[in-house]
Design a protein around this motif. Structure first.
Motif, PDB file in Angstrom:
ATOM      1  N   LEU A 197     -89.141  -6.332 -27.516  1.00 46.40           N
ATOM      2  CA  LEU A 197     -89.159  -6.565 -26.074  1.00 46.40           C
ATOM      3  C   LEU A 197     -88.265  -7.738 -25.692  1.00 46.40           C
ATOM      4  CD1 LEU A 197     -92.867  -6.110 -24.963  1.00 46.40           C
ATOM      5  CD2 LEU A 197     -91.012  -4.437 -25.038  1.00 46.40           C
ATOM      6  N   GLY A 207     -87.195 -11.190 -24.499  1.00 41.08           N
ATOM      7  CA  GLY A 207     -87.848 -12.492 -24.625  1.00 41.08           C
ATOM      8  C   GLY A 207     -88.577 -12.700 -25.944  1.00 41.08           C
ATOM      9  N   GLY A 227     -87.278 -12.911 -28.802  1.00 36.49           N
ATOM     10  CA  GLY A 227     -86.466 -13.698 -29.738  1.00 36.49           C
ATOM     11  C   GLY A 227     -85.523 -12.814 -30.538  1.00 36.49           C
ATOM     12  N   LYS A 228     -85.251 -11.637 -30.001  1.00 34.72           N
ATOM     13  CA  LYS A 228     -84.462 -10.634 -30.719  1.00 34.72           C
ATOM     14  C   LYS A 228     -83.021 -11.084 -30.959  1.00 34.72           C
ATOM     15  CE  LYS A 228     -84.548  -6.924 -28.504  1.00 34.72           C
ATOM     16  NZ  LYS A 228     -83.268  -7.234 -27.844  1.00 34.72           N
ATOM     17  N   THR A 229     -82.376 -11.554 -29.895  1.00 30.66           N
ATOM     18  CA  THR A 229     -80.974 -11.949 -30.030  1.00 30.66           C
ATOM     19  C   THR A 229     -80.833 -13.162 -30.957  1.00 30.66           C
ATOM     20  OG1 THR A 229     -80.555 -11.092 -27.827  1.00 30.66           O
ATOM     21  CG2 THR A 229     -78.898 -12.577 -28.725  1.00 30.66           C
ATOM     22  N   THR A 230     -81.715 -14.129 -30.768  1.00 30.32           N
ATOM     23  CA  THR A 230     -81.700 -15.310 -31.641  1.00 30.32           C
ATOM     24  C   THR A 230     -81.927 -14.905 -33.097  1.00 30.32           C
ATOM     25  OG1 THR A 230     -82.739 -16.483 -29.802  1.00 30.32           O
ATOM     26  CG2 THR A 230     -82.666 -17.637 -31.903  1.00 30.32           C
ATOM     27  N   LYS A 235     -79.716 -15.432 -36.423  1.00 23.38           N
ATOM     28  CA  LYS A 235     -80.299 -16.171 -37.556  1.00 23.38           C
ATOM     29  C   LYS A 235     -80.163 -15.374 -38.852  1.00 23.38           C
ATOM     30  CE  LYS A 235     -84.031 -18.793 -35.227  1.00 23.38           C
ATOM     31  NZ  LYS A 235     -85.500 -18.836 -35.047  1.00 23.38           N
ATOM     32  N   GLN A 269     -74.377 -13.668 -24.613  1.00 30.18           N
ATOM     33  CA  GLN A 269     -75.300 -14.550 -25.351  1.00 30.18           C
ATOM     34  C   GLN A 269     -75.119 -14.380 -26.866  1.00 30.18           C
ATOM     35  OE1 GLN A 269     -79.489 -13.704 -24.739  1.00 30.18           O
ATOM     36  NE2 GLN A 269     -80.116 -15.251 -26.221  1.00 30.18           N
ATOM     37  N   THR A 326     -91.541 -14.167 -34.546  1.00 33.70           N
ATOM     38  CA  THR A 326     -90.913 -15.390 -34.044  1.00 33.70           C
ATOM     39  C   THR A 326     -91.955 -16.382 -33.533  1.00 33.70           C
ATOM     40  OG1 THR A 326     -90.678 -14.523 -31.813  1.00 33.70           O
ATOM     41  CG2 THR A 326     -88.853 -14.114 -33.328  1.00 33.70           C
ATOM     42  N   ARG A 327     -91.469 -17.594 -33.237  1.00 37.00           N
ATOM     43  CA  ARG A 327     -92.292 -18.682 -32.700  1.00 37.00           C
ATOM     44  C   ARG A 327     -93.489 -19.017 -33.585  1.00 37.00           C
ATOM     45  NH1 ARG A 327     -90.997 -16.122 -27.840  1.00 37.00           N
ATOM     46  NH2 ARG A 327     -89.261 -17.195 -26.831  1.00 37.00           N
ATOM     47  N   ASP A 344     -93.523 -21.545 -35.107  1.00 35.04           N
ATOM     48  CA  ASP A 344     -93.615 -22.999 -34.929  1.00 35.04           C
ATOM     49  C   ASP A 344     -94.522 -23.343 -33.738  1.00 35.04           C
ATOM     50  OD1 ASP A 344     -91.384 -21.610 -33.646  1.00 35.04           O
ATOM     51  OD2 ASP A 344     -90.950 -23.509 -32.656  1.00 35.04           O
ATOM     52  N   GLY A 396     -89.638 -16.647 -37.669  1.00 39.18           N
ATOM     53  CA  GLY A 396     -88.821 -17.580 -36.893  1.00 39.18           C
ATOM     54  C   GLY A 396     -89.629 -18.847 -36.689  1.00 39.18           C
ATOM     55  N   THR A 397     -88.999 -19.999 -36.945  1.00 39.59           N
ATOM     56  CA  THR A 397     -89.763 -21.253 -36.901  1.00 39.59           C
ATOM     57  C   THR A 397     -89.137 -22.293 -35.978  1.00 39.59           C
ATOM     58  OG1 THR A 397     -88.551 -22.009 -38.852  1.00 39.59           O
ATOM     59  CG2 THR A 397     -90.675 -20.960 -39.234  1.00 39.59           C
ATOM     60  N   GLU A 432     -85.900 -22.954 -32.502  1.00 36.10           N
ATOM     61  CA  GLU A 432     -84.794 -22.411 -31.721  1.00 36.10           C
ATOM     62  C   GLU A 432     -83.462 -22.458 -32.466  1.00 36.10           C
ATOM     63  OE1 GLU A 432     -84.473 -23.298 -27.671  1.00 36.10           O
ATOM     64  OE2 GLU A 432     -86.618 -23.524 -27.340  1.00 36.10           O
TER      65      GLU A 432
HETATM   66  P1  GDP Z   1     -84.521 -11.780 -26.604  1.00 34.83           P
HETATM   67  O1  GDP Z   1     -84.616 -11.577 -25.123  1.00 34.83           O
HETATM   68  O2  GDP Z   1     -85.595 -11.043 -27.339  1.00 34.83           O
HETATM   69  O3  GDP Z   1     -83.186 -11.514 -27.170  1.00 34.83           O
HETATM   70  O4  GDP Z   1     -84.880 -13.313 -26.843  1.00 34.83           O
HETATM   71  P2  GDP Z   1     -83.932 -14.545 -27.171  1.00 34.83           P
HETATM   72  O5  GDP Z   1     -83.367 -14.412 -28.546  1.00 34.83           O
HETATM   73  O6  GDP Z   1     -82.982 -14.744 -26.053  1.00 34.83           O
HETATM   74  O7  GDP Z   1     -85.001 -15.735 -27.241  1.00 34.83           O
HETATM   75  C1  GDP Z   1     -85.710 -16.165 -26.103  1.00 34.83           C
HETATM   76  C2  GDP Z   1     -85.998 -17.661 -26.266  1.00 34.83           C
HETATM   77  O8  GDP Z   1     -86.863 -17.891 -27.367  1.00 34.83           O
HETATM   78  C3  GDP Z   1     -84.764 -18.500 -26.523  1.00 34.83           C
HETATM   79  O9  GDP Z   1     -84.855 -19.675 -25.781  1.00 34.83           O
HETATM   80  C4  GDP Z   1     -84.852 -18.800 -28.026  1.00 34.83           C
HETATM   81  O10 GDP Z   1     -84.213 -20.019 -28.361  1.00 34.83           O
HETATM   82  C5  GDP Z   1     -86.328 -18.865 -28.246  1.00 34.83           C
HETATM   83  N1  GDP Z   1     -86.727 -18.530 -29.615  1.00 34.83           N
HETATM   84  C6  GDP Z   1     -86.387 -17.456 -30.367  1.00 34.83           C
HETATM   85  N2  GDP Z   1     -86.975 -17.482 -31.572  1.00 34.83           N
HETATM   86  C7  GDP Z   1     -87.718 -18.632 -31.616  1.00 34.83           C
HETATM   87  C8  GDP Z   1     -88.582 -19.236 -32.616  1.00 34.83           C
HETATM   88  O11 GDP Z   1     -88.798 -18.734 -33.712  1.00 34.83           O
HETATM   89  N3  GDP Z   1     -89.172 -20.416 -32.261  1.00 34.83           N
HETATM   90  C9  GDP Z   1     -88.959 -21.009 -31.033  1.00 34.83           C
HETATM   91  N4  GDP Z   1     -89.580 -22.141 -30.783  1.00 34.83           N
HETATM   92  N5  GDP Z   1     -88.177 -20.462 -30.086  1.00 34.83           N
HETATM   93  C10 GDP Z   1     -87.551 -19.292 -30.372  1.00 34.83           C
END
Ligand code: GDP
Length: 302
Positions: A114, A116, A118-121, A125, A153, A254-255, A257, A280-281, A283
């Protein structure tokens, strides 16, 4: 993560440890408390129920109750079953690469989830990890044509990670982009192609149809579902929806942390039948770890 669960389990365990002899009712009482602790940690109800049934069945046997240290034995059984719930020993043993990339290159890794989550991040990674730790030559491509900034992004993250991204061609549709990415990867000798697919706010039919079409065109070696551990039961529901529709091979949580109760991590394996491959731990692009069930269980049990 897991702090409350850890405290609760330790309270139950210290009581068990403190007793020389244990009867069946003592075990059942302790397991009732463990069940409550799991549910408070937001573990899915059927998963908690199965867990308690398995532990109880093993723990009320004569061998355990008549042993010299029944309390320790029960704790050991809880530990074993906790590791199994998180994915099993076989996945925590060894340092075998978590992704199966042994296919004719480029090995396609499709990232789904979905918006937000954390898919792109996570895509960046993992690409960085493959490049830095496994000597791979990855290419990333964003198939997210819904969110205008999504492709940019990924390009920005690619620059930060020093990983190539597919040039953006405005107006192309996801399957076309996937095919173009595969062509580019072959031509330019990239051995791994990471496809960052579009997210949505909710699971819907259009999203699933798109995921199936991309999977059909790209024949991925890995399909990784990215879920946010902070969303607990929702993460589990999302995983359930996706696992019925696309051929998932693993989960990225993800998250880890953040201040999650741990329910998503604990339920994910049972609900999807697929291993959690990465956690994921943070940003930063380095903030990703392999998920080790044994180590996570150790952390929970203190
Ligand atoms: P996408 O919409 O699924 O692609 O989500 P994004 O990759 O854009 O991530 C959304 C937000 O979550 C960004 O601000 C990331 O930096 C943050 N994020 C992603 N993975 C992690 C994680 O493992 N830990 C933390 N604290 N933030 C994360």
């Amino acid at each position: 993560m897991f702090d409350t669960l850890s405290d609760r389990l330790n309270t139950v365990f210290s009581r068990l440890r403190g007793r020389g002899a244990l009867g069946e009712q003592d075990v059942r009482d302790a397991m009732r408390e463990v069940r409550v602790a799991l549910l408070e940690a937001d573990v899915a109800l059927p998963v908690a129920r199965d867990f308690i049934a398995r532990v109880t069945e093993r723990a009320v046997g004569q061998e355990v109750l008549k042993s010299v240290t029944p309390g320790q034995q029960v704790i050991k059984i809880v530990n074993d079953e906790l590791v199994a719930m998180l994915g099993g020993e076989e996945e925590s043993a060894g340092e075998a690469p978590p992704l199966n990339l042994n296919v004719t290159p480029p090995a396609v890794v499709m990232m789904v989830g979905l918006q937000g989550s954390g898919k792109t991040t996570s895509t960046a990674k993992i690409a960085k990890l493959l490049k830095d730790k496994q000597g791979k030559k990855p290419l990333m491509a964003s198939l997210d044509v819904n969110r205008p900034a999504a492709q940019e992004q990924l390009a920005v993250l690619g620059e930060q990670a020093d990983v190539a991204t597919l040039p953006i061609v405005p107006g192309q549709q996801p399957v076309e982009i996937a095919k173009r990415a595969m062509g580019a990867a072959k031509l330019q000798n990239y051995d791994v192609l990471l496809l960052d697919t579009a997210g949505r706010l909710h699971v819907d039919e259009a999203l699933m149809a798109e995921m199936k079409a991309v999977a059909g065109a790209a024949d991925p070696a890995e399909v990784l579902l990215v879920v946010d551990s902070l969303t607990g039961q929702d993460a589990v529901n999302v995983a359930q929806s996706f696992s019925g529709e696309v051929p998932l091979t693993g989960v990225v949580l993800t998250r880890m942390d953040g201040d999650a109760r741990g329910g998503a991590a604990l339920s994910m394996r049972a609900v999807t039948g697929k291993p959690i491959k990465f956690a994921g731990t943070g940003e930063k692009l380095e903030a990703i770890e392999r998920f080790h069930p044994g180590r996570v269980a150790d952390r929970i049990l203190g």
